[in-house]
Design a protein around this motif. Structure first.
Motif, PDB file in Angstrom:
ATOM      1  N   PRO A 188       1.171  -0.912  -0.290  1.00 56.61           N
ATOM      2  CA  PRO A 188      -0.321   0.065   0.374  1.00 56.61           C
ATOM      3  C   PRO A 188       1.445   0.987   0.227  1.00 56.61           C
ATOM      4  O   PRO A 188       1.640   1.118   0.325  1.00 56.61           O
ATOM      5  N   LEU A 189       0.334   1.902  -0.709  1.00 63.12           N
ATOM      6  CA  LEU A 189       1.561   3.494  -0.573  1.00 63.12           C
ATOM      7  C   LEU A 189       1.185   4.235   0.920  1.00 63.12           C
ATOM      8  O   LEU A 189      -0.043   4.307   1.302  1.00 63.12           O
ATOM      9  N   LYS A 190       2.329   4.395   1.183  1.00 65.36           N
ATOM     10  CA  LYS A 190       2.191   4.916   2.335  1.00 65.36           C
ATOM     11  C   LYS A 190       2.212   7.043   2.555  1.00 65.36           C
ATOM     12  O   LYS A 190       3.333   6.976   1.781  1.00 65.36           O
ATOM     13  N   ILE A 191       0.631   7.580   2.811  1.00 65.38           N
ATOM     14  CA  ILE A 191       0.788   8.797   2.562  1.00 65.38           C
ATOM     15  C   ILE A 191       0.952   9.508   3.889  1.00 65.38           C
ATOM     16  O   ILE A 191       0.697   8.444   5.461  1.00 65.38           O
ATOM     17  N   LEU A 192       1.754  10.332   3.861  1.00 63.98           N
ATOM     18  CA  LEU A 192       2.139  10.799   5.480  1.00 63.98           C
ATOM     19  C   LEU A 192       2.040  12.482   5.761  1.00 63.98           C
ATOM     20  O   LEU A 192       1.673  12.881   4.774  1.00 63.98           O
ATOM     21  N   THR A 193       0.891  12.429   6.644  1.00 63.29           N
ATOM     22  CA  THR A 193       0.601  14.352   7.045  1.00 63.29           C
ATOM     23  C   THR A 193       1.381  14.119   8.756  1.00 63.29           C
ATOM     24  O   THR A 193       1.072  13.719   9.856  1.00 63.29           O
ATOM     25  N   VAL A 194       2.113  15.130   8.066  1.00 61.14           N
ATOM     26  CA  VAL A 194       2.424  16.146   9.581  1.00 61.14           C
ATOM     27  C   VAL A 194       1.856  17.286   9.626  1.00 61.14           C
ATOM     28  O   VAL A 194       2.274  18.504   9.212  1.00 61.14           O
ATOM     29  N   VAL A 218      -2.343   5.697   5.053  1.00 58.75           N
ATOM     30  CA  VAL A 218      -2.524   7.128   5.696  1.00 58.75           C
ATOM     31  C   VAL A 218      -2.062   6.954   7.013  1.00 58.75           C
ATOM     32  O   VAL A 218      -2.443   6.564   7.864  1.00 58.75           O
ATOM     33  N   TYR A 219      -1.061   7.819   7.722  1.00 58.35           N
ATOM     34  CA  TYR A 219      -0.072   8.151   8.539  1.00 58.35           C
ATOM     35  C   TYR A 219      -0.228   9.260   9.435  1.00 58.35           C
ATOM     36  O   TYR A 219       0.180  10.558   8.422  1.00 58.35           O
ATOM     37  N   ILE A 220      -1.313  10.221  10.304  1.00 60.46           N
ATOM     38  CA  ILE A 220      -0.848  10.830  10.672  1.00 60.46           C
ATOM     39  C   ILE A 220      -0.133  11.196  11.880  1.00 60.46           C
ATOM     40  O   ILE A 220       0.103  10.501  12.857  1.00 60.46           O
ATOM     41  N   VAL A 221       0.680  12.079  12.129  1.00 61.36           N
ATOM     42  CA  VAL A 221       1.615  13.075  12.444  1.00 61.36           C
ATOM     43  C   VAL A 221       1.076  14.277  13.307  1.00 61.36           C
ATOM     44  O   VAL A 221       1.558  15.306  13.032  1.00 61.36           O
ATOM     45  N   GLY A 222       1.196  14.136  14.452  1.00 64.16           N
ATOM     46  CA  GLY A 222       0.257  15.650  15.295  1.00 64.16           C
ATOM     47  C   GLY A 222      -0.817  15.063  16.225  1.00 64.16           C
ATOM     48  O   GLY A 222      -1.571  14.678  16.450  1.00 64.16           O
ATOM     49  N   GLY A 223      -1.132  16.600  17.029  1.00 63.74           N
ATOM     50  CA  GLY A 223      -2.085  16.353  17.883  1.00 63.74           C
ATOM     51  C   GLY A 223      -2.411  17.422  18.008  1.00 63.74           C
ATOM     52  O   GLY A 223      -1.800  18.612  17.715  1.00 63.74           O
ATOM     53  N   GLY A 224      -3.570  18.086  19.180  1.00 63.29           N
ATOM     54  CA  GLY A 224      -4.605  19.114  18.779  1.00 63.29           C
ATOM     55  C   GLY A 224      -5.976  18.387  19.366  1.00 63.29           C
ATOM     56  O   GLY A 224      -5.957  17.841  19.584  1.00 63.29           O
ATOM     57  N   SER A 225      -6.750  19.512  19.128  1.00 59.28           N
ATOM     58  CA  SER A 225      -7.830  19.371  19.207  1.00 59.28           C
ATOM     59  C   SER A 225      -9.341  19.255  19.226  1.00 59.28           C
ATOM     60  O   SER A 225      -9.917  18.371  19.603  1.00 59.28           O
ATOM     61  N   GLN A 226      -8.511  18.557  17.755  1.00 60.81           N
ATOM     62  CA  GLN A 226      -9.583  17.563  16.458  1.00 60.81           C
ATOM     63  C   GLN A 226      -8.983  16.069  16.740  1.00 60.81           C
ATOM     64  O   GLN A 226      -9.940  15.677  16.275  1.00 60.81           O
ATOM     65  N   GLU A 227      -7.946  16.350  17.388  1.00 56.38           N
ATOM     66  CA  GLU A 227      -7.145  14.060  17.397  1.00 56.38           C
ATOM     67  C   GLU A 227      -8.692  13.707  18.176  1.00 56.38           C
ATOM     68  O   GLU A 227      -8.772  12.216  17.429  1.00 56.38           O
ATOM     69  N   THR A 228      -8.887  14.038  19.048  1.00 58.66           N
ATOM     70  CA  THR A 228      -9.959  12.321  19.788  1.00 58.66           C
ATOM     71  C   THR A 228     -11.702  12.240  18.465  1.00 58.66           C
ATOM     72  O   THR A 228     -11.575  12.194  18.335  1.00 58.66           O
ATOM     73  N   THR A 243      -3.771   5.525  10.263  1.00 58.55           N
ATOM     74  CA  THR A 243      -3.207   5.058  11.765  1.00 58.55           C
ATOM     75  C   THR A 243      -2.995   6.717  12.156  1.00 58.55           C
ATOM     76  O   THR A 243      -2.201   7.321  11.399  1.00 58.55           O
ATOM     77  N   PHE A 244      -3.426   6.839  13.359  1.00 59.43           N
ATOM     78  CA  PHE A 244      -2.713   8.241  14.088  1.00 59.43           C
ATOM     79  C   PHE A 244      -1.823   8.565  14.826  1.00 59.43           C
ATOM     80  O   PHE A 244      -1.564   6.951  16.249  1.00 59.43           O
ATOM     81  N   LEU A 245      -0.849   8.839  14.577  1.00 65.56           N
ATOM     82  CA  LEU A 245       1.099   8.159  15.532  1.00 65.56           C
ATOM     83  C   LEU A 245       1.356   9.539  16.756  1.00 65.56           C
ATOM     84  O   LEU A 245       2.070   9.298  17.722  1.00 65.56           O
TER      85      LEU A 245
END
Length: 355
Positions: A188-194, A218-228, A243-245
């Motif tokens: 699978p294509l590994k897509i990254l969002t930071v 899709v892999y998501i790096v980061g946290g914040g008010s929308q994470e939950t 996947t939320f990292l």
């Protein structure tokens, strides 16, 4: 021993990981041999911990995030005590406090635009915020625009005088530690969002476009008010390919991914996308702010709708080898801080020499 170096105070509202904080940290790294560097922020967060070994002094105060006369006078006292020559302001509150304190103490100041939140995040109050920003521009010494788009926004939408403005497109250090592995069509294509998971970022659009999309993870790096809320959506909709990292300090593993994705309602010139370029990743970016300045045959700009985002991914896949090479070349040509650090040093010196 008394230092003969000029003294620069970098001020930013929050010490948590983010684009402005990354900018400040790397400015301290490239400036420490030429200037004595100081930092003002809210807490002993990521930025303070990363930069502390390179600082001649610091002031930490959580009241920087609110209207506080006591903090303002503390800042003025700090500037006088250490005989600061230049205050470099980043983010909204820091921009107000830093410029007012600089003018009150007779020092030079630079405001770094980082995307003009007064325009893009002011919503119904943008007109009022723009008037305030215009007024502050008259008391500050200079404004550093981190993109050509920020420069034109300052001129046309905020009405700032041209002679106050200067452009240096955001730059960062290369994140490439090992050669990027070749794309494997069997995986699978590994897509990254930071990104910080707050407005104006649009991870919700990524979920809508690629949730359970075939052959994509899709892999998501980061946290914040929308994470939950985003994690709850993934769970409730049984989305298996996201996947939320979480927030990862000093994240640098861009070379482990195949493509970089950043969807947003507004941007300055996103540092995370520039870091991805340094590792040869094709870019899939929202067509907002200065993002177009990062695209030169190395990726795709898309409108913030599902069809356009999916079409953009398809085009990136069809041209991934060409886009990968172009990303790395463009990074070294225009955005590699190691090769272009003198642009900032010369600019700081020029502002301090102004009458």
């Amino acid at each position: 021993m008394i230092s003969l170096k000029k003294k620069i105070l970098f001020i930013v509202t929050k010490s948590e990981p983010g684009g402005a904080q990354k900018f400040v940290y790397e400015q301290i790294l490239i400036s420490k041999n030429n200037f004595d560097c100081f930092l003002c922020t809210d807490t002993e967060g990521w930025l303070f911990q990363a930069a502390s070994a390179h600082l001649a002094g610091s002031v930490l105060n959580e009241r920087i995030k609110e209207v506080s006369f006591s903090f303002f006078f503390t800042l003025c006292k700090f500037i006088r005590k250490y005989d600061i020559d230049l205050v470099v302001c980043n983010s909204a509150y820091a921009g107000i406090y830093g410029r007012l304190a600089a003018v009150l103490t007779g020092r030079k100041s630079i405001f770094v635009s980082h995307g003009w939140s007064s325009v893009y995040q002011g919503r119904g109050l943008s007109g009022i915020f723009n008037l305030i920003e215009n007024g502050l521009s008259t008391i500050g010494s200079a404004i550093l625009c981190i993109s050509n788009n920020d420069y034109h926004t300052a001129l046309k939408k905020i009405g700032i005088s041209k002679n106050r403005l200067h452009v240096i497109q955001n730059k960062t250090f290369s994140q490439l530690s090992v050669l990027k592995p070749e794309f494997s069509p069997d995986k699978p294509l590994k897509i990254l969002t930071v990104a910080r998971l707050d407005y104006p970022k649009r991870v919700d659009l990524a979920l809508a476009a690629f949730g359970n999309y075939s052959d994509v993870h899709v892999y998501i790096v980061g946290g914040g008010s929308q994470e939950t809320a985003l994690k709850d959506q993934v769970k409730n909709d049984e989305i298996l390919n996201f996947t939320f990292l979480g927030s990862i300090e000093n994240f640098s593993s861009f070379q482990d991914y195949d493509l970089f994705l950043l969807l947003s309602d507004s941007e300055g010139l996103p540092m995370s996308a520039i870091e991805a370029m340094s590792c040869g990743l094709p870019l899939l970016l929202s067509d907002v702010g200065g993002c177009e300045e990062l695209i030169a045959n190395n990726g795709v700009l898309v409108k913030n709708n599902i069809e356009a985002i999916r079409e953009g991914l398809s085009y990136c896949l069809d041209n991934r080898e060409q886009f990968s090479t172009a990303s790395l070349n463009l990074f070294n040509e225009r955005f590699n801080l190691s090769l272009h650090r003198e642009e900032y040093i010369n600019y700081y010196n020029s502002v301090m020499k102004k009458n």
